[in-house]
Design an enzyme around this catalytic site. Sequence first.
Site, PDB file in Angstrom:
ATOM      1  N   VAL A   1       0.005  -2.273  10.699  1.00  0.00           N
ATOM      2  CA  VAL A   1       0.568  -1.792  11.968  1.00  0.00           C
ATOM      3  C   VAL A   1       0.051  -2.612  13.153  1.00  0.00           C
ATOM      4  O   VAL A   1       0.608  -2.530  14.245  1.00  0.00           O
ATOM      5  CB  VAL A   1       0.267  -0.286  12.192  1.00  0.00           C
ATOM      6  CG1 VAL A   1       0.997   0.558  11.161  1.00  0.00           C
ATOM      7  CG2 VAL A   1      -1.229   0.013  12.145  1.00  0.00           C
TER       8      VAL A   1
ATOM      9  N   CYS B   1      -4.852  -3.573   2.708  1.00  0.00           N
ATOM     10  CA  CYS B   1      -4.555  -3.600   4.140  1.00  0.00           C
ATOM     11  C   CYS B   1      -5.776  -3.878   5.027  1.00  0.00           C
ATOM     12  O   CYS B   1      -6.293  -4.975   5.029  1.00  0.00           O
ATOM     13  CB  CYS B   1      -3.834  -2.314   4.545  1.00  0.00           C
ATOM     14  SG  CYS B   1      -2.842  -2.567   6.048  1.00  0.00           S
TER      15      CYS B   1
ATOM     16  N   GLU C   1       0.871  -1.183   0.000  1.00  0.00           N
ATOM     17  CA  GLU C   1       0.000   0.000   0.000  1.00  0.00           C
ATOM     18  C   GLU C   1       0.917   1.246   0.000  1.00  0.00           C
ATOM     19  O   GLU C   1       1.948   1.255   0.695  1.00  0.00           O
ATOM     20  CB  GLU C   1      -0.821  -0.074   1.313  1.00  0.00           C
ATOM     21  CG  GLU C   1      -1.764   1.067   1.571  1.00  0.00           C
ATOM     22  CD  GLU C   1      -2.461   0.891   2.952  1.00  0.00           C
ATOM     23  OE1 GLU C   1      -1.993   0.066   3.787  1.00  0.00           O
ATOM     24  OE2 GLU C   1      -3.464   1.581   3.181  1.00  0.00           O
TER      25      GLU C   1
ATOM     26  N   LYS D   1      -9.619   1.689  -1.664  1.00  0.00           N
ATOM     27  CA  LYS D   1      -9.778   1.028  -0.356  1.00  0.00           C
ATOM     28  C   LYS D   1     -11.142   1.344   0.261  1.00  0.00           C
ATOM     29  O   LYS D   1     -11.498   2.519   0.454  1.00  0.00           O
ATOM     30  CB  LYS D   1      -8.636   1.485   0.560  1.00  0.00           C
ATOM     31  CG  LYS D   1      -8.554   0.784   1.908  1.00  0.00           C
ATOM     32  CD  LYS D   1      -7.294   1.261   2.656  1.00  0.00           C
ATOM     33  CE  LYS D   1      -7.066   0.543   3.966  1.00  0.00           C
ATOM     34  NZ  LYS D   1      -5.822   1.005   4.635  1.00  0.00           N
TER      35      LYS D   1
HETATM   36  C1  ACM Z   1      -3.769   0.023   7.318  1.00  0.00           C
HETATM   37  O1  ACM Z   1      -4.889  -0.255   6.849  1.00  0.00           O
HETATM   38  N1  ACM Z   1      -2.825   0.524   6.568  1.00  0.00           N
HETATM   39  C2  ACM Z   1      -3.479  -0.238   8.731  1.00  0.00           C
END
Ligand code: ACM
Length: 261
Positions: free
Chosen positions: A168, A141, A38, A108
């Site tokens: 994270v 992510c 990402e 996203k």
């Molecule tokens: C994230 O979605 N980059 C934690």
Amino acid sequence: MKVGYIQTSPFFGDKKRNFKEIEKLTAKLRADLIVLPELFATGYTFISKKEAESLSEGLDGQTAQFLKDLSKKASATIVGGFIEKDKDKIFNSAMIISGSELLGVYRKLHLYYKEKLWFVPGDKPLKIYEINGIKIGIMICFDWFFPETARTLTLLGADIIAHPANLVLPYCQKAIITRCLENRVYAVTANRIGRETRGEDNFKFTGESQITSYDGKVLSSAPSDKASIDLVEIDIEKVRDKKLNEFNDIIYDRRKDYYLS
Ligand code: ACM
């Protein structure tokens, strides 16, 4: 089919340097599908919307050009994250490129933490890209946290989920095993490493990029602290049979009348 990830440690805001680092890692790379993290060209921890906007691009920007060149060099389909600018909006997006052509962009759907301050949530349906008979779905992510994402991609026919990430939290590498098992799909999670301390935030990214099989096996796992690249050979025919045994098919056995949507 050969699929892989590139795990990087982006220099915040320095696209040229980030492209150079990836060029070094991929000099002799040949694959069918390669997934990058990402926001691999920009870094992640913005301190304002203005800053994120200043690093955003259209679909003909430097990141698209870089990925087209990489796609050509490696004869590969490439999926990688970028900040997409569309008029006055910016999205946390990933593009898919094959044969040096942009096939599409995924925005996203599930924004994490302060991403909600910078980005507009994805506004396009989940989609499958079919390349040489292989069906590729994309999620980014934190999308993994919502099982509906991988399930929808599976119901749309995905063989493999390309999963650019800047993880994270410490859960995905284990949890994605369940996502792959419950959908009988492969996943390639391309994560980043390093730390970003910017504004009030201090993120340590977890690395351990991973290629996960439909049967729950981890086929590749990167270190937590080193830029790296790995490729594995997978058999896509295996995911087209959703039967666990002669009695159970994980798609047909769902009891949709008893579920809430
Ligand atoms: C994230 O979605 N980059 C934690």
